[in-house]
Design a protein around this motif. Structure first.
Motif, mmCIF file in Angstrom:
data_model
loop_
_atom_site.group_PDB
_atom_site.id
_atom_site.type_symbol
_atom_site.label_atom_id
_atom_site.label_comp_id
_atom_site.label_asym_id
_atom_site.label_seq_id
_atom_site.Cartn_x
_atom_site.Cartn_y
_atom_site.Cartn_z
ATOM 1 N N THR A 64 0.740 8.069 3.443
ATOM 2 C CA THR A 64 -0.550 8.187 2.757
ATOM 3 C C THR A 64 -1.647 7.535 3.596
ATOM 4 O OG1 THR A 64 0.630 8.038 0.666
ATOM 5 C CG2 THR A 64 -1.731 7.729 0.576
ATOM 6 N N GLY A 65 -2.648 8.308 3.878
ATOM 7 C CA GLY A 65 -3.755 7.751 4.669
ATOM 8 C C GLY A 65 -3.450 7.606 6.138
ATOM 9 N N THR A 92 -5.460 4.093 12.122
ATOM 10 C CA THR A 92 -5.190 3.248 10.954
ATOM 11 C C THR A 92 -3.904 2.460 11.212
ATOM 12 O OG1 THR A 92 -3.899 4.965 9.847
ATOM 13 C CG2 THR A 92 -6.262 4.875 9.328
#
Length: 255
Positions: free
Chosen positions: A184-185, A190
């Motif tokens: 997720t994401g 990130t």
């Protein structure tokens, strides 16, 4: 709310009835862009309590010290269902960490495969991380026996729970499954992406494939393909389906 003893009592009555059944979630190969197999997942629809998550009832069974084999719980076993799938589709079956400490596990798997006629190389056993592998010597011996007959081994939810780098030293896994928390994401730069990239690099250095769980968007799929992930599962491809819906999925993805 129902207490644990009520749930366990109801579960005993549900064994080998239509309350307990299997669903199958496709495993999608990012390299071939085809479905390469299906993971068998148990469902329990209790008349009194409604749908109960396997996380709940399998954990309760384990805590009670009373793990029951899949083939003793459902009428239509995944072994039987998978025999009608076209070669080389692989059946992936979850076995709890407690079951991996049972010296009779390889014998049981061999018996199931022989009875249904599924070749061992089309079977993958997933270690589910509800509890740590309690007796590492027995678990390692069981895994080596399963590998010797051609069965593949996967480690579920790598990066969370009890599964850790120590497992890669001790056990001969063929696949690491990355928990959906990391997927997720998963955008460029990130922390999630850096962790997943690190896991993929580490696994590939060991000759181990990586499967990412919980993929829900095209951008997640594209990003995972870009950073070298081998396979995915998730609602973007398909939620778990009943056995009779599998031919439709294969027609859609595998032509």
């Amino acid at each position: 709310m129902f207490n644990s003893s009520e749930v366990l009592t109801a579960l005993e009555k549900a064994l080998n009835t239509s309350q307990l059944y299997m669903v199958y979630q496709p495993i999608f190969n990012l390299r071939t862009q085809h479905i390469s197999g299906f993971e068998a997942l148990m469902r329990w629809n209790s008349p009194q309590m409604g749908m109960i998550s396997p996380d709940v009832f399998i954990t309760l069974l384990e805590d009670s010290g009373n793990i029951i084999a899949i083939e003793d719980m459902v009428i239509h076993t995944p072994w039987d269902v998978a025999t009608c799938w076209p070669d080389p589709l692989v059946l992936s079956v979850n076995i709890s960490a407690l079951e991996f400490c049972d010296p009779l596990l390889p014998q049981r798997v061999r018996k199931n495969l022989t009875a249904c006629g599924l070749p061992p190389h089309r079977c993958q056993i997933e270690v589910t991380e509800t509890s740590p592998l309690c007796d590492s010597q027995v678990a390692a011996k069981n895994m080596m026996e399963l590998k010797a007959i051609g069965v593949k081994l996967a480690l579920d939810d790598f990066g969370t729970g009890h599964a850790n780098l120590n497992y890669l030293l001790k056990y001969p896994f063929d696949t690491l499954k990355i928990d959906k928390e990391f997927v997720t994401g998963i955008e460029p730069d990130t922390r999630s992406t850096k962790i997943v990239e690190g896991i993929i690099s580490l696994a590939h250095n060991f000759g181990i494939e990586v499967l990412a769980e919980g993929v829900e968007t095209q951008s997640e799929l594209d990003r995972l393909l870009q950073i070298g992930c081998d396979k995915i599962q998730g609602f973007f491809i398909s939620p778990p389906v009943l056995a009779e819906e599998i031919p439709t999925l294969l027609a859609q993805y595998n032509g």
